[in-house]
Design a protein around this motif. Sequence first.
Motif, PDB file in Angstrom:
ATOM      1  N   ALA A  47     -77.543   1.012 -12.718  1.00  0.00           N
ATOM      2  CA  ALA A  47     -76.374   0.428 -13.333  1.00  0.00           C
ATOM      3  C   ALA A  47     -75.347   1.522 -13.975  1.00  0.00           C
ATOM      4  N   THR A  48     -75.797   2.616 -14.439  1.00  0.00           N
ATOM      5  CA  THR A  48     -74.910   3.605 -14.958  1.00  0.00           C
ATOM      6  C   THR A  48     -74.134   4.137 -13.905  1.00  0.00           C
ATOM      7  N   PHE A  49     -74.440   4.264 -12.805  1.00  0.00           N
ATOM      8  CA  PHE A  49     -73.791   4.906 -11.514  1.00  0.00           C
ATOM      9  C   PHE A  49     -72.612   3.910 -11.271  1.00  0.00           C
ATOM     10  N   LEU A  50     -73.085   2.728 -11.222  1.00  0.00           N
ATOM     11  CA  LEU A  50     -72.214   1.491 -11.036  1.00  0.00           C
ATOM     12  C   LEU A  50     -70.917   1.476 -12.124  1.00  0.00           C
ATOM     13  N   LEU A  51     -71.270   1.470 -13.385  1.00  0.00           N
ATOM     14  CA  LEU A  51     -70.203   1.088 -14.360  1.00  0.00           C
ATOM     15  C   LEU A  51     -69.805   2.130 -15.026  1.00  0.00           C
ATOM     16  N   GLY A  52     -70.243   3.554 -14.769  1.00  0.00           N
ATOM     17  CA  GLY A  52     -69.554   4.588 -15.272  1.00  0.00           C
ATOM     18  C   GLY A  52     -69.930   4.793 -16.711  1.00  0.00           C
ATOM     19  N   ARG A  53     -70.962   4.288 -17.171  1.00  0.00           N
ATOM     20  CA  ARG A  53     -71.511   4.729 -18.653  1.00  0.00           C
ATOM     21  C   ARG A  53     -72.848   4.217 -18.624  1.00  0.00           C
ATOM     22  N   TYR A  54     -73.510   4.618 -19.788  1.00  0.00           N
ATOM     23  CA  TYR A  54     -74.866   4.365 -20.013  1.00  0.00           C
ATOM     24  C   TYR A  54     -75.127   2.868 -20.072  1.00  0.00           C
ATOM     25  N   ALA A  55     -76.084   2.212 -19.184  1.00  0.00           N
ATOM     26  CA  ALA A  55     -76.292   0.935 -19.328  1.00  0.00           C
ATOM     27  C   ALA A  55     -77.793   0.762 -18.937  1.00  0.00           C
ATOM     28  N   THR A  56     -78.024  -0.480 -19.694  1.00  0.00           N
ATOM     29  CA  THR A  56     -79.724  -1.039 -19.738  1.00  0.00           C
ATOM     30  C   THR A  56     -79.864  -1.799 -18.407  1.00  0.00           C
ATOM     31  N   GLY A  64     -71.920  -1.390   0.816  1.00  0.00           N
ATOM     32  CA  GLY A  64     -70.661  -2.652   0.412  1.00  0.00           C
ATOM     33  C   GLY A  64     -70.518  -2.614  -0.991  1.00  0.00           C
ATOM     34  N   SER A  65     -71.428  -2.229  -1.917  1.00  0.00           N
ATOM     35  CA  SER A  65     -70.935  -2.115  -3.296  1.00  0.00           C
ATOM     36  C   SER A  65     -69.987  -1.153  -3.745  1.00  0.00           C
ATOM     37  N   TYR A  66     -69.381  -1.375  -4.577  1.00  0.00           N
ATOM     38  CA  TYR A  66     -68.327  -0.597  -4.699  1.00  0.00           C
ATOM     39  C   TYR A  66     -68.037  -0.184  -6.333  1.00  0.00           C
ATOM     40  N   VAL A  67     -67.397   0.853  -6.658  1.00  0.00           N
ATOM     41  CA  VAL A  67     -66.876   1.334  -7.985  1.00  0.00           C
ATOM     42  C   VAL A  67     -65.249   1.617  -7.688  1.00  0.00           C
ATOM     43  N   PRO A  68     -64.587   1.864  -8.960  1.00  0.00           N
ATOM     44  CA  PRO A  68     -63.416   2.307  -9.006  1.00  0.00           C
ATOM     45  C   PRO A  68     -63.344   3.721  -8.866  1.00  0.00           C
ATOM     46  N   VAL A  69     -62.396   4.451  -8.275  1.00  0.00           N
ATOM     47  CA  VAL A  69     -62.255   5.769  -8.084  1.00  0.00           C
ATOM     48  C   VAL A  69     -62.415   6.633  -9.508  1.00  0.00           C
ATOM     49  N   SER A  70     -63.186   7.648  -9.407  1.00  0.00           N
ATOM     50  CA  SER A  70     -63.513   8.235 -10.741  1.00  0.00           C
ATOM     51  C   SER A  70     -62.164   8.811 -11.150  1.00  0.00           C
TER      52      SER A  70
END
Length: 302
Positions: A268-277, A216-222
């Motif tokens: 978090a990186t997978f979800l946000l599309g950039r490196y994240a702590t 159910g979590s989501y991310v924008p289309v790459s």
Amino acid sequence: MLMPHPQTIEIFLPFGDPQSLRVASVVTRTVSLVEIPRSQLRLFLQRPEAGRVGLYFLFGEEDKTEQPKVYVGQTGKLGERLKQHNMGKDFWNRAVVAVTSKDVLTEVHARFLEVLSLRQAEAVGRYVLDNRQKGRDSPHMSSSMRAVCDELFETISILLTTLGYPVFKPVLEQFPLGEGQVAQVQDDVPELFFCRGNGAEGQGRYTEEGMVVLAGSYVPVSSSKLEKKAPRVAAARQEALKNGFLRLEGNRLVLSRDMLFKTSSKAATFLLGRYATGWKRWKDGEGRALSKWRRGVTENDV
């Protein structure tokens, strides 16, 4: 789902080296697993198990995404089949074979266990399946033979997990409480954490194995921008889409099933599309960072 119960597992090192062949067994059962480094396949070929009927697993990683990968098969002669895969498949670095003493495991049992293994591995989704044919029918067998297979599969699953290959273990495993038992909440960790930003909306649970991002979590289309700036993230999303972890809904990709990441930062990186702590980006319902709960420090200390 079977309740966990105490068991005694024996791991034998035929050559005295824990990095070489390992033989794992539950001392009260007939099935055993042999773990074989690819570089030492010749040592296995000299063992009696090489000529037996068996179920086998090839383990490795996806090159682009580094996701764990597995091929499941069965054969009447394990040694010959592994030699073929040594010539024809590149991704794997370790094989694990399942055999039984007293020739309990027949080719009919092995075919049934192969189908059962493929179905369970696909349902759990921890590993990318290298098999092309995943939905084949189970062979016909009597109720007594099926009961034997169910017991063999349970033992194989336990031994695989013991050796470090939890291919059949659900990422969020829940067992019913027995009479007189009460639920235990470790360290008062909240049940849900959230990761939001860049058009993403993630919910997750922090476990002993890492962060489980919930269905159910989501991310924008790459986009082409993501592919250029974060090619690994784009490749991981594409692989998840191909393997049924993500589905397309309008202008976003929605998780179809729970997905396990080894660290909160990878999630978090997978979800946000950039490196994240991950310690900072995952927060509970009141906005407190994951670091407060699992490190005992404040967000500013990280």
